[in-house]
Design an enzyme around this catalytic site. Structure first.
Site, PDB file in Angstrom:
ATOM      1  CD  GLU A 101      -8.764  -5.018   6.322  1.00  0.00           C
ATOM      2  OE1 GLU A 101      -7.467  -3.934   6.496  1.00  0.00           O
ATOM      3  OE2 GLU A 101      -9.603  -4.168   5.356  1.00  0.00           O
ATOM      4  NE  ARG A 124      -9.544   0.178   9.567  1.00  0.00           N
ATOM      5  CZ  ARG A 124     -11.000   0.025   9.321  1.00  0.00           C
ATOM      6  NH1 ARG A 124     -11.461  -0.969   9.358  1.00  0.00           N
ATOM      7  NH2 ARG A 124     -10.914   0.752   9.147  1.00  0.00           N
ATOM      8  CD  GLU A 163      -2.190   1.297   2.523  1.00  0.00           C
ATOM      9  OE1 GLU A 163      -4.117   2.412   2.660  1.00  0.00           O
ATOM     10  OE2 GLU A 163      -3.353   0.195   2.932  1.00  0.00           O
TER      11      GLU A 163
END
Length: 647
Positions: free
Chosen positions: A576, A167, A85
């Site tokens: 995920e 997160r 990423e």
């Protein structure tokens, strides 16, 4: 500790929990081919990356070339898992600079040991916690409070460590209703390579810490952990610590899945069988764990919740789709093709995606956060809808039985545009959370706490898993006897892909929590030099799950008769969310160790067990006479001994 109040006894616990890191170990290491053209004024970059636009921008900046003259093309990756990423960009830049200067094609493919040594991995977390539950006079146990401080190892540069921490904070509540809740986090700078995105992106680390706290509380309250979990799950109308109300449109299905699987597996009887086995065996112990999960779907950075697609209909009735997402084996292109095929009512084989290219769909977001089918499926549907609106008069003229090729040809002869650019953004009210926003003076007094800051997630993908293991007390080895998994994926676009994703995520999560141990040169490993060097830089020292590590009985199913009004064709994201369910194996190992300790110490007490639950940690935690003798020689006791690790 425990205090007796008017409404029952308040039981408090405190401790620490550590999650280990993880290496992405994608099949294909970072690779780039940079091809200059037009006297090196243009560059075409073929890169194994989840982020074509990011790669384009960095290569353009590094070579002082306008972005319009840099095209990044990505056919498919040999795996990504988040490792491509951001951390793929610097190797692409190196190839681009060399190609620009030499005016010759340059290919750079990292050797495995180099890739593992410098690209970083999953963030390790240290969680310090205090928690409380109240035991009522009728024997019920209700959660009262959780106070957690999270510290993640960001490495030597910030990269994505901040969003990963956010997160984790959004997920440390687990699936449980905490009446009093506080969680704060801090990114820690260390000498290690910059750590980065990895499937789950902090979510699994937060949930694992929560489940550890639940185990600690269950022991302190002297109740079965299954009972504590079930009795304290969120219910419809409950709100999360960040202000999201569950129920109504945002359907909350974890309790339903939990009850159904518990009944189907007859978990109480399974636990009795485990206890009977343990009573007869000293050097083999079995354990069982049953855990739920919820995973929020959306980029927590609001601006990233956007995606585009370009659709061409050709006069032979075939369709070419280009979109901003990248294919890394997760089946994204297949699902997007299905969306287009269904829209045009044509066979799937008549829809084609060539590659992901920045000259077809520009300004894209990285393929991450499990959001790609949601974004690019909807963007593709938008483009198809535009074309279908233009074709409608010709479809009506030729009849409903006419082939797409006939309709498209008739429209083409009438000078109708058979191409469309689609675009999708999540609604403002369903993404974006501002931690610093103060409560407005006129905000409704009955609204949930923190709801004025926004809603970080569009919806939750949910699931439950039950695993049974057997450990060898003498060696610390373990085998997974069975794992049963149920996941709510809404109305699945492609059940085969979704079940495959669940299987892969489960095994990767199992590896993270049990056997994948990253070792660095640090204070626990002073024999490695220099500080920060990665010791586990290849398959010789770093072990991922193999065929014989897969659960001997492995049942995966999708929840039936559910939908999701917030995503394309009522589906749900899948990449995920199931990852944490693999940690059910870790908690089953903990249960087996607890049986060994109860036998050897003649008491049932709390003990620390950090992730990953390696053979060493299992062996030393069992508290048999051999382990106790070795621990005594180190000057520690069984209560304060913790095997070394790189965190």
């Amino acid at each position: 500790g425990a205090d007796t109040g008017t409404s029952g006894k308040l039981v408090t616990v405190a401790g620490t929990f550590r999650n280990g890191g993880q290496e992405h170990f994608y099949l294909e290491t970072n690779a780039t081919l940079a091809v200059p053209s037009e006297s090196a004024t243009n560059l075409t970059i073929y890169a194994s990356t989840q982020a074509p636009t990011k790669t384009q921008n960095y290569c353009a900046s590094a070579t002082n070339t306008p972005s319009a003259k840099v095209v990044v093309r990505m056919k498919r990756m040999g795996g990504g898992f988040g490792g491509k990423e951001t951390r793929s960009a610097f190797s692409s830049c190196a190839a681009a600079v060399a190609a620009k200067i030499s005016n010759r094609p340059v290919r750079l493919t990292m050797p495995r040991d180099v890739d593992m040594s410098i690209t970083g991995g999953r963030h390790t977390f240290l969680t310090k916690y205090r928690a409380a539950a109240r035991v009522t006079s009728d024997g019920q146990v209700k959660l009262e409070a959780l106070d957690a401080q999270l510290y993640n190892n960001g490495g030597s540069a910030f990269d994505l460590s901040g969003p990963v921490l956010c997160r984790a904070l959004f997920h440390i509540d687990g699936c449980y209703n905490w009446p009093h809740f506080r969680a704060v986090g801090q990114v820690c700078k260390t000498a290690q390579p910059p750590h980065t995105a990895f499937r789950g992106f902090g979510g699994p680390q937060g949930i694992a810490a929560c489940e550890h706290v639940m185990e600690h509380l269950a022991l302190a309250c002297n109740v079965p952990s299954d009972e504590l979990r079930r009795e304290n799950m969120y219910l419809n109308t409950h709100s999360t610590p960040f202000g999201t109300i569950l129920g109504n449109e945002l359907k909350w299905n974890v309790p339903t899945m939990w009850d159904k699987l518990q009944s189907e597996l007859n978990i109480p009887a399974r636990r009795q069988a485990v206890d009977a086995f343990n009573a007869k065996n000293k050097w083999k112990k079995r354990g069982l764990a049953y855990v739920p999960t919820k995973f929020g779907i959306a980029f927590t950075e609001k601006l990233m919740n956007q995606g585009g697609a370009l659709v061409h209909v050709y006069t032979d009735g075939t369709v070419l789709v280009s979109h901003g997402g990248t294919e890394m084996g997760q089946g994204l292109h297949t699902k997007v093709c299905q969306v287009a095929a269904q829209a045009f009512d044509i066979p799937l084989e008549d829809v084609y995606i060539n590659d992901t290219s920045t000259d077809k769909v520009a300004n894209t977001m990285p393929t991450a956060a499990s959001m790609s089918t949601d974004m690019y499926g909807m963007a593709t549907f938008d483009a198809c809808s535009q074309i279908l609106d233009r074709l409608k008069p010709y479809r009506e003229k030729l009849g409903s039985d006419a082939k797409l090729s006939e309709v498209a040809l008739a429209a083409h002869f009438s000078r109708v545009n058979l191409s469309a650019q689609g675009f999708f953004t999540l609604m403002d009210k369903r993404c974006g959370f501002d931690f610093k926003k103060e409560k407005p003076a006129d905000y409704p007094s009955d609204a949930p706490v923190n709801s004025w800051k926004g809603q970080p997630f569009n919806y939750f993908t949910q699931g439950v898993a039950c695993s049974e293991v057997e450990i060898d007390v003498l060696s610390g080895n373990h085998r997974v006897i069975s794992s049963d998994v149920v996941v709510d994926v809404g109305s699945s676009i492609n059940p085969t892909i979704d079940i495959g994703q669940i299987e892969g995520a489960f095994i990767q999560g199992m590896g993270w929590s049990t056997m994948e141990e990253v070792v660095f040169a640090d204070s626990d490993h002073t024999w490695i030099r220099p500080t920060g060097k990665v010791f586990t830089s290849g398959p010789g020292t770093y072990k991922i799950p193999a065929f014989n590590d897969v659960p001997e009985t492995f049942n995966v199913s999708l929840m039936k008769d559910v939908d999701n009004p917030f995503a394309v064709h009522s589906s749900k994201a899948i990449g995920e969310p199931p990852f944490f369910l693999g940690a059910s194996v870790f908690f089953a190992i903990r249960d087996a160790i607890s049986a060994a300790r109860s036998q050897n110490l003649k008491r049932n007490e709390y003990f620390d067990l950090d992730m990953p639950g390696t053979s060493e940690r299992i062996r030393m935690a069992c508290a048999d006479e051999i382990a106790l003798e070795c621990i005594a020689k180190s000057g520690k006791t069984i209560s304060d001994f913790r095997p070394k690790g790189s965190y």
